[in-house]
Design a protein around this motif. Sequence first.
Motif, short mmCIF file in Angstrom:
data_model
loop_
_atom_site.label_atom_id
_atom_site.label_comp_id
_atom_site.label_asym_id
_atom_site.label_seq_id
_atom_site.Cartn_x
_atom_site.Cartn_y
_atom_site.Cartn_z
N LEU A 16 55.85 92.03 -93.28
CA LEU A 16 55.91 91.23 -94.53
C LEU A 16 57.67 91.38 -95.17
O LEU A 16 57.78 90.13 -95.53
CB LEU A 16 55.30 91.96 -95.63
CG LEU A 16 53.58 91.70 -95.50
CD1 LEU A 16 53.00 92.69 -96.44
CD2 LEU A 16 53.25 90.45 -95.81
N ARG A 17 58.25 92.26 -94.73
CA ARG A 17 59.58 92.28 -95.28
C ARG A 17 60.47 90.96 -94.65
O ARG A 17 61.31 90.53 -95.25
CB ARG A 17 60.15 93.66 -95.14
CG ARG A 17 61.75 93.81 -95.38
CD ARG A 17 61.83 93.15 -96.94
NE ARG A 17 61.49 94.20 -97.93
CZ ARG A 17 61.24 93.69 -99.00
NH1 ARG A 17 61.25 92.43 -99.25
NH2 ARG A 17 60.63 94.74 -99.95
N LYS A 18 60.00 91.05 -93.19
CA LYS A 18 60.95 90.05 -92.68
C LYS A 18 60.48 88.73 -93.05
O LYS A 18 61.47 87.73 -93.12
CB LYS A 18 60.71 90.26 -90.83
CG LYS A 18 61.58 89.32 -90.30
CD LYS A 18 61.56 89.53 -88.68
CE LYS A 18 62.09 88.75 -87.97
NZ LYS A 18 61.96 89.33 -86.45
N ALA A 19 59.10 88.56 -93.33
CA ALA A 19 58.78 87.06 -93.61
C ALA A 19 59.10 86.80 -95.03
O ALA A 19 59.42 85.48 -95.40
CB ALA A 19 57.11 87.03 -93.62
N TYR A 20 59.34 87.84 -95.98
CA TYR A 20 59.51 87.75 -97.41
C TYR A 20 60.67 88.50 -97.70
O TYR A 20 60.45 89.46 -98.58
CB TYR A 20 58.22 87.89 -98.22
CG TYR A 20 56.87 87.12 -97.77
CD1 TYR A 20 57.25 85.53 -98.04
CD2 TYR A 20 55.91 87.52 -97.48
CE1 TYR A 20 55.91 84.89 -97.73
CE2 TYR A 20 54.89 86.89 -96.97
CZ TYR A 20 54.87 85.32 -97.28
OH TYR A 20 53.78 84.65 -96.93
N GLN A 22 62.92 88.53 -100.11
CA GLN A 22 63.17 88.78 -101.53
C GLN A 22 62.14 89.12 -102.25
O GLN A 22 61.98 89.13 -103.33
CB GLN A 22 63.72 87.40 -101.91
CG GLN A 22 65.13 86.53 -101.19
CD GLN A 22 66.19 87.64 -101.27
OE1 GLN A 22 66.23 88.22 -102.28
NE2 GLN A 22 66.69 87.77 -100.05
N ALA A 23 61.02 89.64 -101.50
CA ALA A 23 59.86 89.74 -102.09
C ALA A 23 60.09 91.36 -102.76
O ALA A 23 60.67 92.06 -102.15
CB ALA A 23 58.40 89.74 -101.49
N LEU A 25 57.55 94.42 -102.59
CA LEU A 25 56.61 94.72 -101.96
C LEU A 25 55.98 96.38 -102.61
O LEU A 25 57.07 97.24 -102.61
CB LEU A 25 56.81 94.95 -100.19
CG LEU A 25 57.29 93.72 -99.63
CD1 LEU A 25 57.38 93.93 -98.17
CD2 LEU A 25 56.14 92.53 -100.06
N ASP A 74 51.42 88.74 -107.43
CA ASP A 74 51.09 87.54 -107.21
C ASP A 74 50.16 87.40 -105.97
O ASP A 74 49.43 86.41 -105.86
CB ASP A 74 52.52 86.61 -106.59
CG ASP A 74 53.59 86.48 -107.63
OD1 ASP A 74 53.14 85.65 -108.72
OD2 ASP A 74 54.64 87.19 -107.57
N LEU A 154 48.24 84.02 -94.39
CA LEU A 154 49.64 83.65 -95.15
C LEU A 154 50.33 82.53 -94.41
O LEU A 154 51.41 82.06 -94.64
CB LEU A 154 50.49 84.79 -95.26
CG LEU A 154 49.73 86.04 -96.01
CD1 LEU A 154 50.76 87.18 -96.23
CD2 LEU A 154 49.14 85.73 -97.35
N ILE A 156 51.90 83.04 -91.38
CA ILE A 156 53.19 83.46 -90.83
C ILE A 156 52.94 84.08 -89.62
O ILE A 156 51.87 84.52 -89.22
CB ILE A 156 53.92 84.63 -91.89
CG1 ILE A 156 52.99 85.70 -91.85
CG2 ILE A 156 54.24 83.95 -93.03
CD1 ILE A 156 53.59 86.77 -92.45
#
Length: 382
Positions: A16-20, A22-23, A25, A74, A154, A156
């Motif tokens: 998730l960190r790699k895909a997002y 700026q999110a 988490l 979100d 998602l 991804i």
Amino acid sequence: MQIGDLMLTTPVLGALRKAYPQARLTLLADTRWRELVEENPHLDACLFMDKKGTDKGLAKLWQFIRKVRALKFDLIINLHRNERASAAAAFSGAKYIVGYSKPLFSLFFDKTMQNPSIAHHIGWGPGGVFPPHHYVPGWEHQVHAHLNVLRKFLGIEPDDGGLEMALSEENQQTADKLWREHFSAEDRVIAFNIGASWETKRWPDNYFAQCADKLLEKGYKIAFFGGPMDLTIVQKCVSQMQNKDSKDLHIFTGKVSLAVLAGLLRRCCLFLTTDSGPMHIGVAMNLPVITMFGASPVPGFYPYDGRSVLLKSPEKCHPCGIHQCPRAGGENLACMKNIPVAAVMHFVEELLDKFQGQPAYKLPFHKDDYQCRVIDLSKGEF
């Protein structure tokens, strides 16, 4: 909600960190296991639920859910299919809710899927008695199932970085200090974890005792680990050893936290363990594992490490998924009794020779090599 469950979600955090990037988490987990994830570099925050203490009961659960709602997420990804986790996700107020869910709560999810790593009871025996007449074990590893949630919902292609656990500087220093008090720099130490949450996951304690004796005679040091609940079986195991008074035998059972356990495991050269939470911590610490599976389904929960070895029971009832063996007399726990010491020691010696007794922290990382070697004893593979 359990150690193994939590450790097997850690590849999702990196993906998730790699895909997002700026999110923000946030991970929700049981407060008992906070040391496993609170230093995870991919997380911005953690929420911890004390399900057996301050958050116990329906009213307290709803109060906790109100805290989650106030954070206005979100996206919620639920990776634990029980009532508590399903409720927290369903009533979170998030804009988008996906993952595994109990049936009624799934009405509040946007998308759900079956967890293919978990066993399914599809029928019952005569009179509806347990165990089920028709039992389907999991057919996909838990990590693969979790990553498929990201793919399916998602859109991804997740990067699988394997199991991860980061330690605070304080916990690492505590582990290092404890190690120096017990071992010298040249010692080759083999870790033992003989406890497990189910009786049917435990290899006989006298078998572990025989392995410890053989390894001590070869010049290795032995370190027993496990939680306070494991102390009785460790004491029973040690009492059956020929070398129980050896200065090279060290008992850490019930004496160290999970984080300090991890810090000690990274200095060991091999981990002989049951299917248990510490097994997955060992994998996260880059430590080669040898484990024995009786009741546990191999595809769902094997050690997520291509260098490790799993010995699969030859019994036809494997995997039953039952916590206590219903068979009587000498057939009780036959699944574990029929995994012989000679077979386990064969692969112990093979891995010790292959890695030359090096501690885990000196071994190279093996990204994308996560399928352990499965030895099917029913097929005469040993």
